[in-house]
Design a protein around this motif. Structure first.
Motif, PDB file in Angstrom:
ATOM      1  N   MET A   1     -12.775   5.112   7.155  1.00  0.00           N
ATOM      2  CA  MET A   1     -13.128   3.695   7.364  1.00  0.00           C
ATOM      3  C   MET A   1     -11.934   2.820   7.005  1.00  0.00           C
ATOM      4  SD  MET A   1     -16.292   1.552   5.719  1.00  0.00           S
ATOM      5  CE  MET A   1     -16.525  -0.182   6.127  1.00  0.00           C
ATOM      6  N   ARG A   2     -11.589   1.902   7.889  1.00  0.00           N
ATOM      7  CA  ARG A   2     -10.421   1.053   7.687  1.00  0.00           C
ATOM      8  C   ARG A   2     -10.700  -0.037   6.652  1.00  0.00           C
ATOM      9  NH1 ARG A   2      -5.820   0.283  10.843  1.00  0.00           N
ATOM     10  NH2 ARG A   2      -4.741  -1.691  10.488  1.00  0.00           N
ATOM     11  N   THR A   3      -9.721  -0.296   5.783  1.00  0.00           N
ATOM     12  CA  THR A   3      -9.867  -1.322   4.766  1.00  0.00           C
ATOM     13  C   THR A   3      -9.980  -2.699   5.413  1.00  0.00           C
ATOM     14  OG1 THR A   3      -8.496   0.008   3.302  1.00  0.00           O
ATOM     15  CG2 THR A   3      -8.808  -2.297   2.710  1.00  0.00           C
ATOM     16  N   THR A   4     -10.790  -3.571   4.838  1.00  0.00           N
ATOM     17  CA  THR A   4     -10.906  -4.943   5.326  1.00  0.00           C
ATOM     18  C   THR A   4      -9.525  -5.588   5.399  1.00  0.00           C
ATOM     19  OG1 THR A   4     -13.084  -5.133   4.343  1.00  0.00           O
ATOM     20  CG2 THR A   4     -11.976  -7.180   4.925  1.00  0.00           C
ATOM     21  N   ARG A   5      -9.216  -6.184   6.524  1.00  0.00           N
ATOM     22  CA  ARG A   5      -7.875  -6.689   6.761  1.00  0.00           C
ATOM     23  C   ARG A   5      -7.760  -8.179   6.460  1.00  0.00           C
ATOM     24  NH1 ARG A   5      -4.634  -4.125  10.604  1.00  0.00           N
ATOM     25  NH2 ARG A   5      -4.154  -6.141  11.495  1.00  0.00           N
ATOM     26  N   THR A   6      -6.642  -8.537   5.896  1.00  0.00           N
ATOM     27  CA  THR A   6      -6.277  -9.944   5.738  1.00  0.00           C
ATOM     28  C   THR A   6      -4.835 -10.097   6.210  1.00  0.00           C
ATOM     29  OG1 THR A   6      -5.538  -9.533   3.460  1.00  0.00           O
ATOM     30  CG2 THR A   6      -7.805 -10.275   3.761  1.00  0.00           C
TER      31      THR A   6
ATOM     32  N   SER B   1      12.213   4.836  -3.196  1.00  0.00           N
ATOM     33  CA  SER B   1      11.631   5.635  -2.131  1.00  0.00           C
ATOM     34  C   SER B   1      11.312   4.731  -0.948  1.00  0.00           C
ATOM     35  CB  SER B   1      10.355   6.317  -2.620  1.00  0.00           C
ATOM     36  OG  SER B   1       9.573   6.765  -1.534  1.00  0.00           O
ATOM     37  N   VAL B   2      11.871   5.072   0.213  1.00  0.00           N
ATOM     38  CA  VAL B   2      11.606   4.267   1.407  1.00  0.00           C
ATOM     39  C   VAL B   2      10.114   4.266   1.712  1.00  0.00           C
ATOM     40  CG1 VAL B   2      12.017   4.072   3.888  1.00  0.00           C
ATOM     41  CG2 VAL B   2      13.901   4.702   2.366  1.00  0.00           C
ATOM     42  N   GLU B   3       9.502   5.428   1.663  1.00  0.00           N
ATOM     43  CA  GLU B   3       8.085   5.546   1.996  1.00  0.00           C
ATOM     44  C   GLU B   3       7.215   4.741   1.030  1.00  0.00           C
ATOM     45  OE1 GLU B   3      10.157   8.068   1.537  1.00  0.00           O
ATOM     46  OE2 GLU B   3      10.457   8.727   3.618  1.00  0.00           O
ATOM     47  N   GLU B   4       7.545   4.798  -0.263  1.00  0.00           N
ATOM     48  CA  GLU B   4       6.756   4.071  -1.252  1.00  0.00           C
ATOM     49  C   GLU B   4       6.905   2.566  -1.082  1.00  0.00           C
ATOM     50  OE1 GLU B   4       4.300   3.702  -4.835  1.00  0.00           O
ATOM     51  OE2 GLU B   4       4.467   4.925  -3.035  1.00  0.00           O
ATOM     52  N   ALA B   5       8.124   2.115  -0.787  1.00  0.00           N
ATOM     53  CA  ALA B   5       8.340   0.685  -0.563  1.00  0.00           C
ATOM     54  C   ALA B   5       7.521   0.193   0.612  1.00  0.00           C
ATOM     55  CB  ALA B   5       9.828   0.415  -0.329  1.00  0.00           C
ATOM     56  N   VAL B   6       7.519   0.955   1.696  1.00  0.00           N
ATOM     57  CA  VAL B   6       6.752   0.575   2.888  1.00  0.00           C
ATOM     58  C   VAL B   6       5.262   0.541   2.564  1.00  0.00           C
ATOM     59  CG1 VAL B   6       6.071   1.260   5.219  1.00  0.00           C
ATOM     60  CG2 VAL B   6       8.477   1.385   4.522  1.00  0.00           C
ATOM     61  N   ARG B   7       4.782   1.545   1.839  1.00  0.00           N
ATOM     62  CA  ARG B   7       3.360   1.597   1.490  1.00  0.00           C
ATOM     63  C   ARG B   7       2.943   0.373   0.674  1.00  0.00           C
ATOM     64  NH1 ARG B   7       0.006   2.652  -2.468  1.00  0.00           N
ATOM     65  NH2 ARG B   7       1.670   2.999  -3.996  1.00  0.00           N
TER      66      ARG B   7
ATOM     67  N   VAL C   1       0.272  -5.162   0.608  1.00  0.00           N
ATOM     68  CA  VAL C   1       0.299  -6.589   0.296  1.00  0.00           C
ATOM     69  C   VAL C   1       0.114  -7.419   1.564  1.00  0.00           C
ATOM     70  CG1 VAL C   1       1.805  -8.473  -0.470  1.00  0.00           C
ATOM     71  CG2 VAL C   1       1.651  -6.381  -1.823  1.00  0.00           C
ATOM     72  N   VAL C   2       0.775  -7.007   2.643  1.00  0.00           N
ATOM     73  CA  VAL C   2       0.719  -7.765   3.898  1.00  0.00           C
ATOM     74  C   VAL C   2      -0.655  -7.674   4.550  1.00  0.00           C
ATOM     75  CG1 VAL C   2       1.640  -7.894   6.256  1.00  0.00           C
ATOM     76  CG2 VAL C   2       3.196  -7.598   4.322  1.00  0.00           C
ATOM     77  N   THR C   3      -1.285  -6.503   4.513  1.00  0.00           N
ATOM     78  CA  THR C   3      -2.553  -6.319   5.217  1.00  0.00           C
ATOM     79  C   THR C   3      -3.791  -6.541   4.360  1.00  0.00           C
ATOM     80  OG1 THR C   3      -2.560  -3.925   4.768  1.00  0.00           O
ATOM     81  CG2 THR C   3      -1.509  -4.665   6.818  1.00  0.00           C
ATOM     82  N   GLU C   4      -3.649  -6.358   3.028  1.00  0.00           N
ATOM     83  CA  GLU C   4      -4.813  -6.514   2.157  1.00  0.00           C
ATOM     84  C   GLU C   4      -4.645  -7.601   1.104  1.00  0.00           C
ATOM     85  OE1 GLU C   4      -6.245  -2.813   0.466  1.00  0.00           O
ATOM     86  OE2 GLU C   4      -5.223  -1.691   2.037  1.00  0.00           O
ATOM     87  N   GLY C   5      -3.394  -8.034   0.862  1.00  0.00           N
ATOM     88  CA  GLY C   5      -3.150  -9.031  -0.174  1.00  0.00           C
ATOM     89  C   GLY C   5      -3.405  -8.493  -1.561  1.00  0.00           C
TER      90      GLY C   5
ATOM     91  N   ALA D   1       1.680 -13.312  -0.902  1.00  0.00           N
ATOM     92  CA  ALA D   1       3.137 -13.394  -0.786  1.00  0.00           C
ATOM     93  C   ALA D   1       3.548 -13.751   0.633  1.00  0.00           C
ATOM     94  CB  ALA D   1       3.768 -12.057  -1.185  1.00  0.00           C
ATOM     95  N   GLU D   2       4.512 -14.665   0.731  1.00  0.00           N
ATOM     96  CA  GLU D   2       5.071 -15.046   2.027  1.00  0.00           C
ATOM     97  C   GLU D   2       6.340 -14.270   2.345  1.00  0.00           C
ATOM     98  OE1 GLU D   2       5.034 -19.556   2.723  1.00  0.00           O
ATOM     99  OE2 GLU D   2       5.036 -19.351   0.539  1.00  0.00           O
TER     100      GLU D   2
END
Length: 263
Positions: free
Chosen positions: A1-6, A194-200, A205-209, A223-224
């Motif tokens: 199930m996809r997390t609620t998006r913001t 870690s590139v992968e950890e930074a992206v995660r 933050v961008v999709t869930e805040g 965050a802007e």
């Protein structure tokens, strides 16, 4: 199930740049500039020199990156990370001196100095008292009355209150390279190596805040802008991976300053 998006419609990618000196090159500055939308340029106190200020400004112009200043303590050996005890007036003078020099280089290149962000121990100094905070921010405004402050996106952060009192616009940043305490303060030693950890971390933050604190709690974070350390050799890889992930999510990458101006 996809997390609620913001999910945000856009996000700003910024980095601290221009921190080289003479023949010593820190990180991969040209590649970093190609991956960001806003640059915080060192002004010669904690790092940088006149030539690197000019080169950084010219690089920002070349790649369409907005220009901000990154004032710090006059401590090149300590990279501005050792706390100095200044009077509020001295702190304000340091800000005006550094940003004034950067502003001259920016104007010579046909650009504007639009923002400022305190560096490391100078940021710590600003938090020691409201008087220090006010001195730093008034120093920003003395160089450009419309200047924007880049500051941490924290739920408990007195500096934001002073900025609001002074009528300043603030761009709130998220730092994937730092940890967040349960009470909302920053701490060092997170996963930006870690590139992968930074992206995660960024994509959450961008999709869930949200961000997970060092104590395992969930902390809401609005965050802007995303701050990636330009001194890291892998910074270009992190930025490239972030751009790819954000594009897949349909998030536009643009300077927060352009977004504020409706551009």
């Amino acid at each position: 199930m996809r997390t609620t998006r913001t999910t945000r419609a856009w996000i700003d990618l910024n980095s601290d740049v221009g921190e080289s000196f003479g023949n010593y090159v820190l990180g991969r500055p040209e590649e970093v500039m190609q991956g960001i939308s806003h640059a915080n340029i060192a002004c010669g106190f904690h790092a940088g020199d006149p030539s690197w200020v000019r080169r950084s400004v010219e690089s920002a112009k070349k790649y369409g990156v907005t220009v901000g200043g990154h004032p710090g303590f006059p401590d090149m050996l300590g990279f501005g990370r050792r706390l100095m005890h200044l009077t509020p007036q001295e702190g304000k003078d340091y800000v005006v001196y550094q940003l004034g020099a950067l502003k001259a280089f920016a104007e010579a290149a046909g650009l504007r100095l639009e923002a400022a962000k305190p560096h490391s121990a100078f940021y710590v100094w600003a938090q020691l008292s409201e008087e220090n905070t006010r001195a730093m921010l008034e120093g920003f405004q003395a160089v450009n009355p419309d200047i924007v402050a880049y500051l941490p996106a924290l739920p408990r952060y007195p500096v934001l209150e002073v900025a609001e009192q002074l009528g300043m616009r603030v761009v709130k940043e998220f730092y994937p390279g730092l940890g967040y305490k349960d009470e909302g303060d920053l701490t060092y030693g997170h996963g930006e190596d870690s590139v992968e950890e930074a992206v995660r971390l960024v994509m959450r933050v961008v999709t869930e805040g949200k961000v997970t604190t060092t104590g395992g709690k969930e902390l809401a974070l609005d965050a802007e802008s995303i701050a990636i350390s330009g001194e890291l050799m892998q910074a270009p890889k992190i930025l490239q991976a972030l751009r790819e992930a954000l594009t897949r999510e349909g998030v536009m990458i643009r300077s927060a300053l352009h977004a504020a101006n409706g551009r």
